[in-house]
Design a protein around this motif. Sequence first.
Motif, PDB file in Angstrom:
ATOM      1  N   HIS A 257      -2.521  -2.408  -5.993  1.00 47.78           N
ATOM      2  CA  HIS A 257      -0.959  -1.907  -5.763  1.00 47.78           C
ATOM      3  C   HIS A 257      -0.232  -3.168  -5.474  1.00 47.78           C
ATOM      4  O   HIS A 257       1.099  -2.987  -6.221  1.00 47.78           O
ATOM      5  CB  HIS A 257      -0.738  -1.085  -4.368  1.00 47.78           C
ATOM      6  N   ALA A 258      -0.570  -4.214  -5.117  1.00 50.77           N
ATOM      7  CA  ALA A 258       0.175  -5.467  -5.310  1.00 50.77           C
ATOM      8  C   ALA A 258       0.474  -5.796  -6.713  1.00 50.77           C
ATOM      9  O   ALA A 258       1.455  -6.319  -6.944  1.00 50.77           O
ATOM     10  CB  ALA A 258      -0.282  -6.642  -4.376  1.00 50.77           C
ATOM     11  N   MET A 259      -0.650  -5.919  -7.639  1.00 51.02           N
ATOM     12  CA  MET A 259      -0.469  -6.297  -8.922  1.00 51.02           C
ATOM     13  C   MET A 259       0.309  -5.277  -9.430  1.00 51.02           C
ATOM     14  O   MET A 259       1.174  -5.782 -10.628  1.00 51.02           O
ATOM     15  CB  MET A 259      -1.871  -6.005  -9.505  1.00 51.02           C
ATOM     16  N   ASP A 260       0.303  -4.194  -9.251  1.00 49.12           N
ATOM     17  CA  ASP A 260       1.242  -3.163  -9.866  1.00 49.12           C
ATOM     18  C   ASP A 260       2.817  -3.483  -9.463  1.00 49.12           C
ATOM     19  O   ASP A 260       3.641  -3.363 -10.282  1.00 49.12           O
ATOM     20  CB  ASP A 260       1.029  -1.555  -9.189  1.00 49.12           C
ATOM     21  N   HIS A 261       3.061  -3.994  -8.148  1.00 44.66           N
ATOM     22  CA  HIS A 261       4.552  -4.163  -7.613  1.00 44.66           C
ATOM     23  C   HIS A 261       4.871  -5.267  -8.597  1.00 44.66           C
ATOM     24  O   HIS A 261       5.827  -5.266  -9.101  1.00 44.66           O
ATOM     25  CB  HIS A 261       4.285  -4.524  -6.258  1.00 44.66           C
ATOM     26  N   TYR A 262       3.891  -6.385  -8.460  1.00 43.01           N
ATOM     27  CA  TYR A 262       4.608  -7.616  -9.328  1.00 43.01           C
ATOM     28  C   TYR A 262       4.736  -7.449 -10.845  1.00 43.01           C
ATOM     29  O   TYR A 262       5.315  -8.218 -11.543  1.00 43.01           O
ATOM     30  CB  TYR A 262       3.573  -8.736  -9.044  1.00 43.01           C
ATOM     31  N   THR A 263       3.915  -6.519 -11.515  1.00 41.30           N
ATOM     32  CA  THR A 263       4.056  -6.072 -12.907  1.00 41.30           C
ATOM     33  C   THR A 263       5.465  -5.586 -12.993  1.00 41.30           C
ATOM     34  O   THR A 263       6.189  -5.950 -14.022  1.00 41.30           O
ATOM     35  CB  THR A 263       3.067  -5.230 -13.222  1.00 41.30           C
ATOM     36  N   ARG A 264       5.943  -4.667 -12.206  1.00 37.84           N
ATOM     37  CA  ARG A 264       7.305  -4.292 -12.442  1.00 37.84           C
ATOM     38  C   ARG A 264       8.211  -5.169 -12.094  1.00 37.84           C
ATOM     39  O   ARG A 264       9.323  -5.238 -12.968  1.00 37.84           O
ATOM     40  CB  ARG A 264       7.410  -2.766 -11.230  1.00 37.84           C
ATOM     41  N   VAL A 265       8.212  -6.083 -11.013  1.00 37.98           N
ATOM     42  CA  VAL A 265       9.213  -7.127 -10.737  1.00 37.98           C
ATOM     43  C   VAL A 265       9.288  -8.038 -12.205  1.00 37.98           C
ATOM     44  O   VAL A 265      10.175  -8.350 -12.412  1.00 37.98           O
ATOM     45  CB  VAL A 265       8.662  -8.103  -9.629  1.00 37.98           C
ATOM     46  N   VAL A 266       8.150  -8.326 -12.707  1.00 37.14           N
ATOM     47  CA  VAL A 266       8.306  -9.069 -13.820  1.00 37.14           C
ATOM     48  C   VAL A 266       8.919  -8.624 -15.167  1.00 37.14           C
ATOM     49  O   VAL A 266       9.446  -8.959 -15.740  1.00 37.14           O
ATOM     50  CB  VAL A 266       6.919  -9.817 -14.337  1.00 37.14           C
TER      51      VAL A 266
ATOM     52  N   ARG B 100      -3.773  -0.185 -16.675  1.00 35.74           N
ATOM     53  CA  ARG B 100      -2.720  -0.957 -15.705  1.00 35.74           C
ATOM     54  C   ARG B 100      -2.927  -2.369 -15.504  1.00 35.74           C
ATOM     55  O   ARG B 100      -2.061  -3.259 -15.363  1.00 35.74           O
ATOM     56  CB  ARG B 100      -3.374  -0.511 -14.220  1.00 35.74           C
ATOM     57  N   ARG B 101      -4.423  -3.082 -15.623  1.00 31.34           N
ATOM     58  CA  ARG B 101      -4.507  -4.474 -15.747  1.00 31.34           C
ATOM     59  C   ARG B 101      -3.948  -4.789 -16.891  1.00 31.34           C
ATOM     60  O   ARG B 101      -3.155  -6.204 -16.818  1.00 31.34           O
ATOM     61  CB  ARG B 101      -6.023  -4.546 -15.491  1.00 31.34           C
ATOM     62  N   ASP B 102      -3.930  -4.414 -17.973  1.00 31.11           N
ATOM     63  CA  ASP B 102      -3.509  -4.872 -19.395  1.00 31.11           C
ATOM     64  C   ASP B 102      -2.032  -4.814 -19.420  1.00 31.11           C
ATOM     65  O   ASP B 102      -1.246  -5.626 -19.955  1.00 31.11           O
ATOM     66  CB  ASP B 102      -4.006  -4.285 -20.567  1.00 31.11           C
ATOM     67  N   ARG B 103      -1.384  -3.857 -18.621  1.00 34.24           N
ATOM     68  CA  ARG B 103       0.025  -3.795 -18.516  1.00 34.24           C
ATOM     69  C   ARG B 103       0.578  -5.077 -17.957  1.00 34.24           C
ATOM     70  O   ARG B 103       1.548  -5.473 -18.198  1.00 34.24           O
ATOM     71  CB  ARG B 103       0.485  -2.559 -17.716  1.00 34.24           C
ATOM     72  N   ALA B 104      -0.125  -5.381 -16.901  1.00 31.87           N
ATOM     73  CA  ALA B 104       0.139  -6.868 -16.006  1.00 31.87           C
ATOM     74  C   ALA B 104       0.039  -7.975 -17.080  1.00 31.87           C
ATOM     75  O   ALA B 104       0.944  -8.833 -17.094  1.00 31.87           O
ATOM     76  CB  ALA B 104      -0.751  -6.842 -14.683  1.00 31.87           C
ATOM     77  N   VAL B 105      -0.957  -8.196 -17.777  1.00 29.31           N
ATOM     78  CA  VAL B 105      -1.152  -8.919 -18.690  1.00 29.31           C
ATOM     79  C   VAL B 105       0.062  -8.989 -19.841  1.00 29.31           C
ATOM     80  O   VAL B 105       0.537 -10.230 -19.950  1.00 29.31           O
ATOM     81  CB  VAL B 105      -2.376  -9.000 -19.351  1.00 29.31           C
TER      82      VAL B 105
ATOM     83  N   LEU C 242       0.876  -1.204   0.050  1.00 29.09           N
ATOM     84  CA  LEU C 242       0.074   0.061  -0.031  1.00 29.09           C
ATOM     85  C   LEU C 242       0.928   1.242   0.079  1.00 29.09           C
ATOM     86  O   LEU C 242       1.905   1.418   0.806  1.00 29.09           O
ATOM     87  CB  LEU C 242      -1.035  -0.181   1.073  1.00 29.09           C
ATOM     88  N   PRO C 243       0.475   2.335  -0.774  1.00 29.36           N
ATOM     89  CA  PRO C 243       1.442   3.582  -0.721  1.00 29.36           C
ATOM     90  C   PRO C 243       1.067   4.179   0.697  1.00 29.36           C
ATOM     91  O   PRO C 243       0.237   3.854   1.538  1.00 29.36           O
ATOM     92  CB  PRO C 243       0.694   4.375  -1.654  1.00 29.36           C
ATOM     93  N   GLU C 244       2.162   5.275   1.112  1.00 28.26           N
ATOM     94  CA  GLU C 244       2.367   5.825   2.375  1.00 28.26           C
ATOM     95  C   GLU C 244       0.812   6.413   2.579  1.00 28.26           C
ATOM     96  O   GLU C 244       0.563   6.254   3.849  1.00 28.26           O
ATOM     97  CB  GLU C 244       3.372   6.769   2.237  1.00 28.26           C
TER      98      GLU C 244
ATOM     99  N   SER D  17       3.730 -16.459 -10.963  1.00 33.57           N
ATOM    100  CA  SER D  17       2.219 -17.050 -10.391  1.00 33.57           C
ATOM    101  C   SER D  17       1.548 -16.174  -9.756  1.00 33.57           C
ATOM    102  O   SER D  17       0.233 -16.057  -9.588  1.00 33.57           O
ATOM    103  CB  SER D  17       2.716 -18.298  -9.723  1.00 33.57           C
ATOM    104  N   LYS D  18       2.171 -15.453  -8.560  1.00 35.81           N
ATOM    105  CA  LYS D  18       1.308 -14.318  -8.001  1.00 35.81           C
ATOM    106  C   LYS D  18       0.623 -13.385  -8.745  1.00 35.81           C
ATOM    107  O   LYS D  18      -0.114 -12.973  -8.417  1.00 35.81           O
ATOM    108  CB  LYS D  18       2.477 -13.674  -6.958  1.00 35.81           C
TER     109      LYS D  18
END
Length: 612
Positions: A257-266, A392-397, A101-103, A280-281
């Motif tokens: 925000h967790a989806m955004d985080h793992y998008t950047r990781v991948v 943002r969702r499609d960026r994760a896909v 979560l953001p600050e 997987s996450k």
Amino acid sequence: MDGIGIHIGPNPCSISSGSENMVTRALLFATCTTGVIPRYHFRISSRKCVLAPHMQPPKRRRGYMEKTEIALLSGPSGSQRVVVIPDEVLFNGSDDFLKFLPESAKVQTLMCYMGIGDTFTPFHKDLCASSGQNLMCYSENGGSSFWFMTKASDAPTVVSHFHKLGHEVDLESHVVTLEELRAAPFDVYIAEQRLGELVLVPPRSCHQVVNSGGITIKTSWSRMSLDGLCVAAYHELPIYHRVCRQEIYKVKSNIYHAMDHYTRVVEQTEPEIELAAPASKLKQLIRLFDDVLAQEYTSQHASLAHISNVSDSEPISFDGIHCDFCGADIFQSFFECGKCLPLSSWNSEESRIVVLGDGLVLCPSCYVEGRTCQCGEMQPVQCRVMGDLLQRRDRAVKAIRRFESLADQELGYFSEHPNQLLERGVGIFESACKLYLQRQSAPKMKSCRFSHGSETSHPAPAPSVVSCKPCHASRCFTHFLERNSLHSVEIIGVADRHGNDIGWHHHHQASHQKFVSSQHTILEDEKHGRKPDMLLRLAHLAKTYTTCKPLKPELTKPGWYDQSAYVMLAPIGPSKAEAVSDFPDDVAGDQDTPNTAPTPCPGIDGPADMDC
């Protein structure tokens, strides 16, 4: 938890007389008041209680310092850190999704509890299917704590049992006795926590803590795992919505925000690097976020007002908005009234200009169930431009597809065809917006009747009544739930697609039998935390949870499925708006007096499969 402490089940084990007497004495004194005293005085008072353990009420007053926030302090430079708790269960540790979560939206779960013997917490579940950790850091005079806990999978059974006793577990209003635990149709596990011991509380485990002996100080914190987010989204939040328990942990925002985080990781990992775990996450988070988007989406989103300004260089925080009826965190969509406001909001003429998001707010789930403000004049609003969330969702896909076959079409793109969301999930905001439009144009009142020429009828607001031509009859949302086991979200969606023709006729005729035959599956999905059929679950929850505790009862009205409500009325601010006649005070489904049950139609006890 098997093998820890004492086990009480349907055939309870024996309990040592000393322990039983101690716990029984604590539960007998289960009455308390709240107040504020200096911590020094609290410690002095608590120690006096230890010196006079046999003092009886009202002379004996025992305090319990609950949920005091504490700060994390780093040690001196160069100091060594001894790790005695695994990282995965630490506050903000490797398995705590709350850290994403953001600050501006951070949730404080790190708390301090200080108590003396015979103090207690009520029977409850930790918020939002979070995992609890409780470490006893300090103890005087042999102080300890007794924990009474149930299995997580027994949560539905516990709730059902407490309903029979007249209590709501999620409102945290009841302290159980040993006699009640012995008679319960579920197992109860008891453990005694002493100095230095860490208690792990599974998600959805119903539990109660009773302190014994001298002063104890415990550090407590909650974690949110990915599985916890799933259980919260599909099972806990819909319950909170019905009973009006504040969400606090911002589950939908956390998923986003967790989806955004793992998008950047991948995205930032080279293809040859092993990405099984984060990918997987991310996949699981995308599926979860798709269901969130479906609930928050409407095909009319382009015409709605929204808080965000796309030209701003800095993103706007929406994390302070919550539903003024049920307490749900507002992630994207809501309904707002700028007229029904507290008295303190009308201090000047300038204060009468209400900025979007600052008025009386209701979540889509409340609005679509008939809950509303006092005047009934609410407008649909969204926080962000819907297209931004879809991108943002499609960026994760897209990040996932970098490492997987392009032939894998399990996760498609929604930015260009957002209406596909409504085919994959339950369109709660979509149905709520359709109800809003009906309230703008429909006649004021209609008759709810079960068959042509039936004397069993009553007047109801027109938007809450749906007709069926083949039946030559109509029915209000309250009685559709009681007789056909249909929730308003499903009724509005199906009736809008079919009109009132034969398709709608077949649907509502078959709905109750479908609900009955699905009862086992509904309960098993809840027991194991699986993704349910949300339309069936909504109907099940509306039937099961009929009592609520609205946050602002003086400014709101209960809905079609609220048979009773706990209220503490406060003065309402001056308003030039008159209550619209869509919301009369004397018909079933729109009760103006929150602490009374709706009056059923005559003959409501007829067979549930009666034709419409």
